[in-house]
Scaffold this motif. Sequence first.
Motif, PDB file in Angstrom:
ATOM      1  N   LEU A  57       0.819  -1.205   0.000  1.00 14.65           N
ATOM      2  CA  LEU A  57       0.000   0.000   0.000  1.00 14.65           C
ATOM      3  C   LEU A  57       0.859   1.263   0.000  1.00 14.65           C
ATOM      4  O   LEU A  57       0.514   2.252  -0.667  1.00 14.65           O
ATOM      5  N   TRP A  58       1.966   1.240   0.729  1.00 15.36           N
ATOM      6  CA  TRP A  58       2.872   2.394   0.695  1.00 15.36           C
ATOM      7  C   TRP A  58       3.440   2.572  -0.715  1.00 15.36           C
ATOM      8  O   TRP A  58       3.627   3.707  -1.180  1.00 15.36           O
ATOM      9  N   ALA A  59       3.719   1.462  -1.379  1.00 11.20           N
ATOM     10  CA  ALA A  59       4.235   1.545  -2.755  1.00 11.20           C
ATOM     11  C   ALA A  59       3.197   2.181  -3.672  1.00 11.20           C
ATOM     12  O   ALA A  59       3.527   3.033  -4.509  1.00 11.20           O
ATOM     13  N   LEU A  60       1.923   1.807  -3.516  1.00 12.86           N
ATOM     14  CA  LEU A  60       0.863   2.390  -4.332  1.00 12.86           C
ATOM     15  C   LEU A  60       0.702   3.880  -4.034  1.00 12.86           C
ATOM     16  O   LEU A  60       0.496   4.693  -4.945  1.00 12.86           O
TER      17      LEU A  60
ATOM     18  N   ALA B  90       3.066   5.887  -2.965  1.00  7.87           N
ATOM     19  CA  ALA B  90       4.228   6.562  -3.558  1.00  7.87           C
ATOM     20  C   ALA B  90       4.050   6.732  -5.061  1.00  7.87           C
ATOM     21  O   ALA B  90       4.396   7.776  -5.628  1.00  7.87           O
ATOM     22  N   LEU B  91       3.484   5.720  -5.715  1.00 10.05           N
ATOM     23  CA  LEU B  91       3.218   5.837  -7.153  1.00 10.05           C
ATOM     24  C   LEU B  91       2.203   6.943  -7.430  1.00 10.05           C
ATOM     25  O   LEU B  91       2.304   7.661  -8.431  1.00 10.05           O
ATOM     26  N   GLY B  92       1.232   7.092  -6.521  1.00 12.99           N
ATOM     27  CA  GLY B  92       0.264   8.159  -6.679  1.00 12.99           C
ATOM     28  C   GLY B  92       0.916   9.534  -6.581  1.00 12.99           C
ATOM     29  O   GLY B  92       0.595  10.442  -7.346  1.00 12.99           O
ATOM     30  N   GLY B  93       1.851   9.670  -5.626  1.00 13.55           N
ATOM     31  CA  GLY B  93       2.580  10.927  -5.514  1.00 13.55           C
ATOM     32  C   GLY B  93       3.427  11.201  -6.743  1.00 13.55           C
ATOM     33  O   GLY B  93       3.490  12.331  -7.236  1.00 13.55           O
ATOM     34  N   LEU B  94       4.074  10.150  -7.224  1.00 11.79           N
ATOM     35  CA  LEU B  94       4.881  10.279  -8.438  1.00 11.79           C
ATOM     36  C   LEU B  94       4.006  10.681  -9.623  1.00 11.79           C
ATOM     37  O   LEU B  94       4.432  11.470 -10.480  1.00 11.79           O
ATOM     38  N   GLN B  95       2.773  10.172  -9.646  1.00  9.88           N
ATOM     39  CA  GLN B  95       1.865  10.503 -10.744  1.00  9.88           C
ATOM     40  C   GLN B  95       1.576  11.998 -10.797  1.00  9.88           C
ATOM     41  O   GLN B  95       1.468  12.583 -11.885  1.00  9.88           O
ATOM     42  N   GLY B  96       1.464  12.619  -9.626  1.00 12.44           N
ATOM     43  CA  GLY B  96       1.247  14.061  -9.605  1.00 12.44           C
ATOM     44  C   GLY B  96       2.423  14.811 -10.212  1.00 12.44           C
ATOM     45  O   GLY B  96       2.243  15.758 -10.999  1.00 12.44           O
ATOM     46  N   PHE B  97       3.635  14.370  -9.883  1.00 11.59           N
ATOM     47  CA  PHE B  97       4.831  15.000 -10.446  1.00 11.59           C
ATOM     48  C   PHE B  97       4.914  14.771 -11.951  1.00 11.59           C
ATOM     49  O   PHE B  97       5.208  15.695 -12.715  1.00 11.59           O
ATOM     50  N   ILE B  98       4.632  13.543 -12.371  1.00 11.43           N
ATOM     51  CA  ILE B  98       4.671  13.220 -13.804  1.00 11.43           C
ATOM     52  C   ILE B  98       3.622  14.037 -14.558  1.00 11.43           C
ATOM     53  O   ILE B  98       3.850  14.479 -15.693  1.00 11.43           O
ATOM     54  N   GLY B  99       2.479  14.255 -13.910  1.00 13.72           N
ATOM     55  CA  GLY B  99       1.440  15.055 -14.546  1.00 13.72           C
ATOM     56  C   GLY B  99       1.916  16.471 -14.835  1.00 13.72           C
ATOM     57  O   GLY B  99       1.665  17.017 -15.918  1.00 13.72           O
ATOM     58  N   TRP B 100       2.628  17.063 -13.868  1.00 10.20           N
ATOM     59  CA  TRP B 100       3.150  18.409 -14.114  1.00 10.20           C
ATOM     60  C   TRP B 100       4.282  18.383 -15.147  1.00 10.20           C
ATOM     61  O   TRP B 100       4.395  19.262 -15.986  1.00 10.20           O
TER      62      TRP B 100
ATOM     63  N   GLY C 219      -2.234  -2.318  -9.864  1.00 12.81           N
ATOM     64  CA  GLY C 219      -1.743  -2.685  -8.542  1.00 12.81           C
ATOM     65  C   GLY C 219      -2.863  -2.794  -7.526  1.00 12.81           C
ATOM     66  O   GLY C 219      -2.852  -3.684  -6.660  1.00 12.81           O
ATOM     67  N   CYS C 220      -3.841  -1.901  -7.613  1.00 10.28           N
ATOM     68  CA  CYS C 220      -4.996  -1.966  -6.712  1.00 10.28           C
ATOM     69  C   CYS C 220      -5.786  -3.255  -6.932  1.00 10.28           C
ATOM     70  O   CYS C 220      -6.170  -3.939  -5.971  1.00 10.28           O
TER      71      CYS C 220
END
Length: 354
Positions: free
Chosen positions: A140-143, A145-155, A188-189
């Motif tokens: 779940l922590w990995a998921l 972290a991927l969500g946070g990374l997605q925000g950065f990738i979006g920008w 992953g979910c």
Amino acid sequence: MHSQVSSSDIGLKGIRPERGAGAVRVWLLVIAALVYAMILVGGVTRLTDSGLSITEWKPVTGAIPPLNGDDWASEFEKYKTQTDEYKLQNKGMSLSEFKFIYYWEWGHRLLGRLVGVVFLIPFLAFWAMGYTTPKLRKRLWALFALGGLQGFIGWWMVSSGVGDTSRVDVAPYRLMTHFSLALLIIGGCVWTWLSMREQPRFIDDNRSRNWAIALLVVASLQMMLGALVAGLDAGRTYTDWPLMDGSLVPQAFWDSSLGLRNFVENVATTQFNHRIFAYILLGLSIYTAFKFTRAAGGWYKRTAHAVVGQSILGVITLIFGAPLWLGLAHQALGTIVFLSTVILVWNCSAQRER
């Protein structure tokens, strides 16, 4: 050959908590549904050319939209001066037209923030109540972290169209990266949700499992190619089928000045590759559906049905020039095809959850 094994045999205790597993599984489905909604809203954002309407990345304060005329004028001025999309494509756009594209991009970003909140708060609550296990928490922590990374990738994606870039859209390879990460998160979910089931998993022979993995790989590549097509508006360029620009291989397939960038920047190349992988995925899914009729709880058949439907929808979308509703439906069903292959691999996999 396939068989069923008990939950204890495949080590589900390593990821399934003794208490609260049902609540966690429902929550995972809610997260997956929200990510799916994000994918669809992102599709509308792309198809309406809304992605560059917000020229700044403000993870916290950006949740509040413009509240008065001065705020709207300020945002509109940023769009006018900081994007070539306005200068080259939308010059003369009215404020009301700008508000339309702004709200789509703002809604997409707001939904991303909502996913983060809906993920983190219940996760911490489940942890405090003893509804998790060490292995589940790591996943779940990995998921998260991927969500946070997605925000950065979006920008990172949006920034490719901000400034003096001569772009009227975001960079297609960055759009592909953003979309691929969304698929990884929703996959992953679903995989974690499946791993917490009480029911046994189907364990098939290696041959069946290898075919399932092949389907997942091809479906994933096909989705990535579809993101490139969307990023280049390639689906609205060559609308004849089964030929392409009147030929089996379009004359513009290779531009020597682009070199390897043909694969991510050439409209003809990306659409041709997307078509070829569609044929490969269709043939592979039908072949395996007949070859492994009873394997994996029937998921080879279900996957084939989804792929056939997606193939028909893809041709219709192409012929009509990818209008908004058809393009969105094509993306929605494509995500279902991808998730079907994820479930297929899970059901075929002999990997033990320890």
